[in-house]
Design a protein around this motif. Structure first.
Motif, mmCIF file in Angstrom:
data_model
loop_
_atom_site.group_PDB
_atom_site.id
_atom_site.type_symbol
_atom_site.label_atom_id
_atom_site.label_comp_id
_atom_site.label_asym_id
_atom_site.label_seq_id
_atom_site.Cartn_x
_atom_site.Cartn_y
_atom_site.Cartn_z
ATOM 1 N N ALA A 50 -1.651 -5.238 -11.970
ATOM 2 C CA ALA A 50 -1.821 -4.601 -10.458
ATOM 3 C C ALA A 50 -3.003 -4.072 -10.161
ATOM 4 O O ALA A 50 -3.927 -3.400 -11.056
ATOM 5 N N MET A 51 -3.308 -4.282 -9.038
ATOM 6 C CA MET A 51 -4.337 -3.561 -8.211
ATOM 7 C C MET A 51 -4.014 -2.446 -7.546
ATOM 8 O O MET A 51 -3.208 -2.244 -6.649
ATOM 9 N N PHE A 52 -4.960 -1.247 -7.620
ATOM 10 C CA PHE A 52 -4.360 0.132 -7.035
ATOM 11 C C PHE A 52 -5.402 0.639 -6.044
ATOM 12 O O PHE A 52 -6.660 0.213 -6.140
ATOM 13 N N GLU A 53 -5.064 1.041 -5.021
ATOM 14 C CA GLU A 53 -6.101 1.534 -4.010
ATOM 15 C C GLU A 53 -5.788 3.116 -3.691
ATOM 16 O O GLU A 53 -4.673 3.620 -3.647
ATOM 17 N N ILE A 54 -6.934 3.901 -3.746
ATOM 18 C CA ILE A 54 -6.745 5.244 -3.376
ATOM 19 C C ILE A 54 -6.793 5.300 -1.910
ATOM 20 O O ILE A 54 -7.584 4.900 -1.318
ATOM 21 N N MET A 55 -5.552 6.036 -1.669
ATOM 22 C CA MET A 55 -5.520 6.050 -0.003
ATOM 23 C C MET A 55 -5.669 7.423 0.520
ATOM 24 O O MET A 55 -6.274 7.698 1.612
ATOM 25 N N LEU A 56 -5.652 8.466 -0.227
ATOM 26 C CA LEU A 56 -6.092 9.802 0.089
ATOM 27 C C LEU A 56 -6.663 10.409 -0.888
ATOM 28 O O LEU A 56 -6.107 10.383 -1.959
ATOM 29 N N ARG A 57 -8.040 11.265 -0.735
ATOM 30 C CA ARG A 57 -8.390 12.070 -1.714
ATOM 31 C C ARG A 57 -8.953 13.312 -0.873
ATOM 32 O O ARG A 57 -9.741 13.463 -0.115
ATOM 33 N N VAL A 58 -8.348 14.480 -1.534
ATOM 34 C CA VAL A 58 -8.751 15.776 -0.878
ATOM 35 C C VAL A 58 -9.174 16.490 -2.265
ATOM 36 O O VAL A 58 -8.124 16.841 -3.015
ATOM 37 N N PRO A 59 -10.449 16.756 -2.300
ATOM 38 C CA PRO A 59 -11.065 17.133 -3.601
ATOM 39 C C PRO A 59 -10.246 18.539 -4.166
ATOM 40 O O PRO A 59 -9.867 19.287 -3.342
ATOM 41 N N GLU A 60 -9.866 18.473 -5.450
ATOM 42 C CA GLU A 60 -9.220 19.778 -6.149
ATOM 43 C C GLU A 60 -7.909 19.917 -5.359
ATOM 44 O O GLU A 60 -7.359 21.102 -5.871
ATOM 45 N N ARG A 61 -7.194 19.014 -4.606
ATOM 46 C CA ARG A 61 -6.055 19.370 -3.832
ATOM 47 C C ARG A 61 -5.047 18.447 -3.788
ATOM 48 O O ARG A 61 -3.811 18.572 -4.542
ATOM 49 N N ARG A 62 -5.560 16.871 -3.947
ATOM 50 C CA ARG A 62 -4.541 16.028 -3.588
ATOM 51 C C ARG A 62 -5.078 14.405 -3.952
ATOM 52 O O ARG A 62 -6.108 14.288 -3.189
ATOM 53 N N LEU A 63 -4.435 13.605 -4.379
ATOM 54 C CA LEU A 63 -4.824 12.199 -4.472
ATOM 55 C C LEU A 63 -3.540 11.269 -4.451
ATOM 56 O O LEU A 63 -2.666 11.422 -5.045
ATOM 57 N N ALA A 64 -3.606 10.366 -3.434
ATOM 58 C CA ALA A 64 -2.659 9.453 -3.169
ATOM 59 C C ALA A 64 -3.137 8.112 -3.543
ATOM 60 O O ALA A 64 -4.205 7.646 -3.087
ATOM 61 N N TRP A 65 -2.079 7.329 -3.981
ATOM 62 C CA TRP A 65 -2.576 5.635 -4.334
ATOM 63 C C TRP A 65 -1.471 4.985 -4.184
ATOM 64 O O TRP A 65 -0.228 5.260 -3.937
ATOM 65 N N ARG A 66 -1.616 3.509 -3.994
ATOM 66 C CA ARG A 66 -0.444 2.530 -4.007
ATOM 67 C C ARG A 66 -1.115 1.310 -4.712
ATOM 68 O O ARG A 66 -2.295 1.311 -4.794
ATOM 69 N N THR A 67 -0.006 0.446 -4.891
ATOM 70 C CA THR A 67 -0.417 -0.841 -5.432
ATOM 71 C C THR A 67 -0.862 -1.792 -4.118
ATOM 72 O O THR A 67 -0.278 -1.403 -3.237
ATOM 73 N N ILE A 68 -1.596 -2.594 -4.308
ATOM 74 C CA ILE A 68 -2.003 -3.626 -3.287
ATOM 75 C C ILE A 68 -1.424 -4.894 -4.024
ATOM 76 O O ILE A 68 -1.722 -5.398 -4.911
ATOM 77 N N SER A 69 -0.526 -5.184 -3.356
ATOM 78 C CA SER A 69 0.408 -6.398 -3.837
ATOM 79 C C SER A 69 -0.055 -7.653 -3.354
ATOM 80 O O SER A 69 -0.456 -7.843 -2.077
ATOM 81 N N ASP A 70 0.127 -8.923 -4.041
ATOM 82 C CA ASP A 70 -0.045 -10.305 -3.608
ATOM 83 C C ASP A 70 1.330 -10.746 -3.727
ATOM 84 O O ASP A 70 2.314 -10.203 -4.366
ATOM 85 N N ARG A 71 1.381 -12.064 -3.403
ATOM 86 C CA ARG A 71 2.705 -12.854 -3.509
ATOM 87 C C ARG A 71 3.150 -13.292 -5.072
ATOM 88 O O ARG A 71 4.352 -13.013 -5.311
ATOM 89 N N ARG A 72 2.125 -13.084 -5.919
ATOM 90 C CA ARG A 72 2.619 -13.004 -7.293
ATOM 91 C C ARG A 72 3.092 -11.690 -7.823
ATOM 92 O O ARG A 72 3.605 -11.843 -8.988
ATOM 93 N N ALA A 73 2.731 -10.404 -7.105
ATOM 94 C CA ALA A 73 3.359 -9.460 -7.602
ATOM 95 C C ALA A 73 3.817 -8.686 -6.632
ATOM 96 O O ALA A 73 3.328 -7.687 -6.193
#
Length: 126
Positions: A50-73
């Protein structure tokens, strides 16, 4: 609650290469750039890339991520982790995870957070 300052806890969570040390489903991680990493994830006896993308970064507070999918995954995994400074150089860590892989996600979250706490407290100045 992790017995370490919020800056140290946040920095440790950003060490993507350490994820296999506390997230048991992740077998290998490779950082691609500041906002992307690939991971080999094992579920139900099968390994998935899986490939992951950091969508949100708030230093020392919050971090959000998601997989970047393709047809095979087609499976999807997304999460957000938040950090809150507490008295006595401690940090409260809250993790929310959504997954189409199935299984007991809440149990996995509890285990992941427990493993992360042990990792950080064993070497808080890393």
């Amino acid at each position: 609650m992790v017995k370490a300052p919020v800056a140290d806890v946040y920095k440790r969570w950003l060490a993507f290469e350490d994820y296999p040390k506390f997230i048991t489903a992740i077998k290998r991680v490779r950082k691609l750039d500041e906002n992307h990493f690939s991971a080999s994830i094992a579920f139900h006896g099968e390994e998935h890339e899986a490939m992951f993308e950091i969508m949100l970064r708030v230093p020392e507070r919050r971090l959000a991520w998601r997989t970047i999918s393709d047809r095979r995954a087609p499976d999807h995994l997304a999460g957000v982790v938040s950090f809150a400074s507490r008295p006595g150089q401690s940090t409260c860590v809250n993790l929310k995870l959504t997954s189409t892989f199935g299984g007991a996600v809440s149990h996995r979250i509890d285990k992941c957070l427990h493993n992360f706490k042990r990792l950080v407290e064993a070497a808080p100045n890393v």
